[in-house]
Design a protein around this motif. Sequence first.
Motif, PDB file in Angstrom:
ATOM      1  N   THR A  11      -4.062  32.171  46.711  1.00  0.00           N
ATOM      2  CA  THR A  11      -5.037  33.258  46.543  1.00  0.00           C
ATOM      3  C   THR A  11      -5.356  33.912  47.885  1.00  0.00           C
ATOM      4  OG1 THR A  11      -6.012  32.142  44.634  1.00  0.00           O
ATOM      5  CG2 THR A  11      -7.353  33.811  45.738  1.00  0.00           C
ATOM      6  N   THR A  12      -5.529  33.080  48.896  1.00  0.00           N
ATOM      7  CA  THR A  12      -5.839  33.615  50.228  1.00  0.00           C
ATOM      8  C   THR A  12      -4.686  34.472  50.752  1.00  0.00           C
ATOM      9  OG1 THR A  12      -7.234  31.696  50.690  1.00  0.00           O
ATOM     10  CG2 THR A  12      -6.476  32.988  52.581  1.00  0.00           C
ATOM     11  N   LEU A  13      -3.454  33.966  50.609  1.00  0.00           N
ATOM     12  CA  LEU A  13      -2.305  34.703  51.130  1.00  0.00           C
ATOM     13  C   LEU A  13      -2.091  36.015  50.372  1.00  0.00           C
ATOM     14  CD1 LEU A  13       0.258  31.791  51.723  1.00  0.00           C
ATOM     15  CD2 LEU A  13      -1.029  33.059  53.444  1.00  0.00           C
ATOM     16  N   THR A  14      -2.382  36.018  49.087  1.00  0.00           N
ATOM     17  CA  THR A  14      -2.148  37.227  48.278  1.00  0.00           C
ATOM     18  C   THR A  14      -3.054  38.374  48.706  1.00  0.00           C
ATOM     19  OG1 THR A  14      -1.539  35.789  46.442  1.00  0.00           O
ATOM     20  CG2 THR A  14      -1.942  38.077  45.905  1.00  0.00           C
ATOM     21  N   THR A  15      -4.168  38.045  49.384  1.00  0.00           N
ATOM     22  CA  THR A  15      -5.054  39.113  49.854  1.00  0.00           C
ATOM     23  C   THR A  15      -4.504  39.837  51.077  1.00  0.00           C
ATOM     24  OG1 THR A  15      -6.319  37.586  51.244  1.00  0.00           O
ATOM     25  CG2 THR A  15      -7.077  37.881  48.967  1.00  0.00           C
ATOM     26  N   HIS A  16      -3.378  39.311  51.626  1.00  0.00           N
ATOM     27  CA  HIS A  16      -2.770  40.018  52.753  1.00  0.00           C
ATOM     28  C   HIS A  16      -2.283  41.387  52.263  1.00  0.00           C
ATOM     29  CE1 HIS A  16      -0.009  41.078  56.002  1.00  0.00           C
ATOM     30  NE2 HIS A  16      -0.528  40.099  56.736  1.00  0.00           N
ATOM     31  N   PRO A  17      -2.581  42.448  52.980  1.00  0.00           N
ATOM     32  CA  PRO A  17      -2.267  43.807  52.478  1.00  0.00           C
ATOM     33  C   PRO A  17      -0.783  44.083  52.285  1.00  0.00           C
ATOM     34  CG  PRO A  17      -2.995  43.856  54.783  1.00  0.00           C
ATOM     35  CD  PRO A  17      -3.273  42.478  54.283  1.00  0.00           C
ATOM     36  N   GLU A  51       6.789  35.218  60.370  1.00  0.00           N
ATOM     37  CA  GLU A  51       6.165  33.906  60.164  1.00  0.00           C
ATOM     38  C   GLU A  51       5.000  33.681  61.118  1.00  0.00           C
ATOM     39  OE1 GLU A  51       7.417  29.188  59.628  1.00  0.00           O
ATOM     40  OE2 GLU A  51       8.929  30.707  60.046  1.00  0.00           O
ATOM     41  N   ALA A  52       5.165  34.087  62.381  1.00  0.00           N
ATOM     42  CA  ALA A  52       4.097  33.868  63.352  1.00  0.00           C
ATOM     43  C   ALA A  52       2.838  34.628  62.958  1.00  0.00           C
ATOM     44  CB  ALA A  52       4.563  34.292  64.742  1.00  0.00           C
ATOM     45  N   GLU A  53       3.017  35.876  62.475  1.00  0.00           N
ATOM     46  CA  GLU A  53       1.863  36.675  62.070  1.00  0.00           C
ATOM     47  C   GLU A  53       1.175  36.061  60.852  1.00  0.00           C
ATOM     48  OE1 GLU A  53       0.905  41.151  60.324  1.00  0.00           O
ATOM     49  OE2 GLU A  53       2.813  40.750  61.354  1.00  0.00           O
ATOM     50  N   LEU A  54       1.977  35.605  59.874  1.00  0.00           N
ATOM     51  CA  LEU A  54       1.402  34.977  58.687  1.00  0.00           C
ATOM     52  C   LEU A  54       0.654  33.692  59.042  1.00  0.00           C
ATOM     53  CD1 LEU A  54       4.199  35.426  56.003  1.00  0.00           C
ATOM     54  CD2 LEU A  54       1.874  36.343  55.909  1.00  0.00           C
ATOM     55  N   ARG A  55       1.208  32.919  59.968  1.00  0.00           N
ATOM     56  CA  ARG A  55       0.543  31.674  60.350  1.00  0.00           C
ATOM     57  C   ARG A  55      -0.808  31.975  60.994  1.00  0.00           C
ATOM     58  NH1 ARG A  55       2.946  27.008  60.853  1.00  0.00           N
ATOM     59  NH2 ARG A  55       4.999  27.984  61.050  1.00  0.00           N
ATOM     60  N   ALA A  56      -0.831  32.957  61.888  1.00  0.00           N
ATOM     61  CA  ALA A  56      -2.083  33.311  62.549  1.00  0.00           C
ATOM     62  C   ALA A  56      -3.091  33.877  61.543  1.00  0.00           C
ATOM     63  CB  ALA A  56      -1.813  34.323  63.666  1.00  0.00           C
ATOM     64  N   TRP A  57      -2.595  34.696  60.617  1.00  0.00           N
ATOM     65  CA  TRP A  57      -3.484  35.308  59.610  1.00  0.00           C
ATOM     66  C   TRP A  57      -4.093  34.242  58.707  1.00  0.00           C
ATOM     67  CZ3 TRP A  57      -4.041  36.231  54.326  1.00  0.00           C
ATOM     68  CH2 TRP A  57      -4.829  37.342  53.967  1.00  0.00           C
ATOM     69  N   ALA A  58      -3.253  33.281  58.271  1.00  0.00           N
ATOM     70  CA  ALA A  58      -3.767  32.204  57.417  1.00  0.00           C
ATOM     71  C   ALA A  58      -4.697  31.298  58.202  1.00  0.00           C
ATOM     72  CB  ALA A  58      -2.607  31.399  56.845  1.00  0.00           C
ATOM     73  N   GLY A  59      -4.382  31.065  59.499  1.00  0.00           N
ATOM     74  CA  GLY A  59      -5.223  30.199  60.297  1.00  0.00           C
ATOM     75  C   GLY A  59      -6.630  30.740  60.487  1.00  0.00           C
ATOM     76  N   ASP A  60      -6.801  32.083  60.444  1.00  0.00           N
ATOM     77  CA  ASP A  60      -8.133  32.678  60.580  1.00  0.00           C
ATOM     78  C   ASP A  60      -8.957  32.498  59.314  1.00  0.00           C
ATOM     79  OD1 ASP A  60      -7.539  33.483  63.123  1.00  0.00           O
ATOM     80  OD2 ASP A  60      -6.916  35.516  62.534  1.00  0.00           O
ATOM     81  N   ARG A  61      -8.319  32.200  58.150  1.00  0.00           N
ATOM     82  CA  ARG A  61      -9.017  32.186  56.865  1.00  0.00           C
ATOM     83  C   ARG A  61      -9.018  30.827  56.173  1.00  0.00           C
ATOM     84  NH1 ARG A  61      -6.910  36.731  58.308  1.00  0.00           N
ATOM     85  NH2 ARG A  61      -7.896  38.730  57.772  1.00  0.00           N
ATOM     86  N   LEU A  62      -8.212  29.894  56.685  1.00  0.00           N
ATOM     87  CA  LEU A  62      -8.088  28.580  56.050  1.00  0.00           C
ATOM     88  C   LEU A  62      -8.320  27.476  57.080  1.00  0.00           C
ATOM     89  CD1 LEU A  62      -4.795  29.207  54.020  1.00  0.00           C
ATOM     90  CD2 LEU A  62      -7.067  28.878  53.012  1.00  0.00           C
TER      91      LEU A  62
END
Length: 848
Positions: A11-17, A51-62
């Motif tokens: 759910t968290t990842l799906t909110t990525h634009p 991958e690096a951007e996704l990891r950083a984005w998820a790390g800010d929210r999880l």
Amino acid sequence: GLRIEPAEIETTLTTHPHLTHTTVQLREDTPGVQHLVAYVVPTAGMTGPDEAELRAWAGDRLPEYMVPSFFVTLPELPLSANGKLDRTALPAPELPEAGASRAPRDAREEIAAGVLADVLGRPSVGVDDDFFALGGHSLLAARVAARLREALGGECAVRDVFELRTAARLAARLAQRGEGSGEGRRLPVLAEAPARRTDRPELSYAQHRLWLLDALRGTGTVYNVPVAVRLRGPVDAEALRAAVQDLAARHEVLRTVIAEEDGRPYQRVLPAERAVVPVEVRDVSTDRLRAEAEAAGSYAFDLERDLPLRVTLLRAAPDDAVLLVLLHHIATDEASTGPLLADLSAAYAARCAGRAPEFAPLPVQYADYALWQRELLGEAADPGSVAAAQAAYWRGALAGIPAELELPADRGRPAEPTFRGDVVPFTVPASTADGLARLARTTGATPFMVVHAAVAALLHRLGAGEDIPLGSPVSGRGGPELDGLVGFFLNTLVLRTDVSGDPRFTELVARVRDTALAAFAHADLPLEAVVEAVGPERSRARNPLFQTMVTYHSAPESARELFGAPAEEFWVETGGAKVDLELAFGTLRPGSGFEGGIRYAADLFDASTVETLAGRLVRLLEAVAGDPSLPLSAIALMDGAEREQILSGFNDTAVALDGPATLADLVAVGADRAHGPALVFEGAETSRPDFEAAVNRLAHLLIGRGVGPESIVAVALPRSADLLIALHAVVRAGGAYLPLDLSLPADRLTYLLDSGGPVLALADAASAAQLPPGPDVPLVVLGSPVVEAELALQADGPVADAERVAPLLPRHPAYVIFTSGSTGRPKGVLIEHEAIVNRLEWMQHAYG
């Protein structure tokens, strides 16, 4: 202990634009290693975040423990026939490559890297690689913490793994906790060393040892260190000359000679403008490259006058040359090769461009390190010093160490070693190398500890005993300030291995690991100070404390390019040997075998002996890589041909006996053919006719006393002509002789007489008095009036079979001999006539 809901992560990842669909799965592609893997589908028309951007984005929210280890981008999620997610069709993530990393500084770093690799299910991990970037997560972090506590000691929490993330930082933290604040105390002292530099800096302890050896015995080329590469491209000779001078200007140790004042050596650092390094450039034919390189590598340095660096460029063609950088060990070690070639290459590139190189300043020079080392250790006489504490450790660790290791040498040790030597190479296949690396990871050891255990096991199996001391070099580069410096930072440790009790190989590795880690914690004290502290028996003929070394080359691969041209290592043999044996192992790299070599002292060994030793070592490594639970006694060391030779070849001694089948007949035939005296004793000769007559008279006397086949006659005579006559007479009468050594204790002689059961004993007056009382054995005393009178009545002609008590047959005993007896009691061995005749005939055939 933390609950992870994959749906929450989805759910968290799906909110990525830029993402349309996601699914998060728990995968176990490597048995025992689970990972959270996020599969993402980018929005139509977009490439999607990396991958690096996704990891950083998820790390800010999880929470960190919920961030997936891997992100896999797909054009669409695979669906089954009924439109549901087809989990079996999701691809396994590709493991990210471990980054290029420096070599471990010490065993702790190497063990920590091995633990991380094993937990991640990888063949290897660099000491500076981020554990989590390679797929680590909280569950694996807990396993890492537990494994590090077990392997290195000291407290290690999961939080430490999350905060420190690399093998190098984890090893340093555990070392700090295990050894107090030593790490924090050392580095500031090193950083301050340049400000306290004297005009005549002392030698480092390692340098001082080499200087002493050179002064005492003239080591010649033994400590030459050739660094040679084959270059497949043009080399500008003038740019090379300038670059070599730049190299010496950058590293003071390369423009340092050893001077003396009042008997004390010191480092005399020459100004850069006065330190001219010899650079020779000459053209040679291709077939002469190796010979010329080895000739250049055999230069004997004069430490008082010569700079410890010489360079030779041998050009076989415009685009084919060998560059030989020859150094004396007093100025370099294995870890210096990387910075040396890197700085030389950078300087060469700058000189080719018409400018001077622009090096970043070195934080310290080698003379600063020598000053720091002495301040760190202090004086051994000061009970509060590091030197005193480490000396106390080594006195305990090496108490009672064997003075000399028994090795399977071809020759005895000369009083003065020549230091001549050579190398026998060996190759370990990839499957074996992988097994050894796996064994190191699973036992919390290093590859060096595994091969060290293998060498100890090999020497033990070859008869060296159960207490195996081996020398091993250890790096003294204690901090990052020294990483880019050329110099001699090595110390040599004595690692004592207990191989008693026929341990399984895994148990032996554990013993080696425990010993090595304790030794590494006391590795600052130089070898010469360890020798002084332990006080072993000294001899110019051998190295004190150890005579065999084990070296493991853990440095990264050499650069495949130098001076802008393809380069490859070019082996140059200097032909020296510092110790009896030095077993060198190349780096264990997953998926590939490795090379090694055994350097041996030519004073002691032949090349063929060391080749056999190398073959047995490789077989031992193959055996323990396949089954490390084997006890040492169960490891097969011999190949099929060697086993066949020992079981059958050496025992194939049967000889067709066309002639005499008994010892009596064989001697008679020999006597007929022989000329000259039969024997000489203390200058008195006995002719063959006189000898034969004396033997025959005594043989007839013995027959008259009942001696014949299967009778045993004890012979208690000193070394004399009578002894030889008596032995021959017993055999000629058909009996078997039992020799008695009158220097043995009385109870031992009684035991021999009781066990042997002789029908009578031959002695003279003196020896008869030395025989113990009982058992009741009839005594014939040679030289007594009674016996002499009886001998005078005997025939002196040959003894015929018809005259004997019974016919003498090949299976009758010829003599009885008693072995020392492994139980403390001697054991009698009966030798038949056909056995000794076979032996004598075979010896005549083999030796003439």
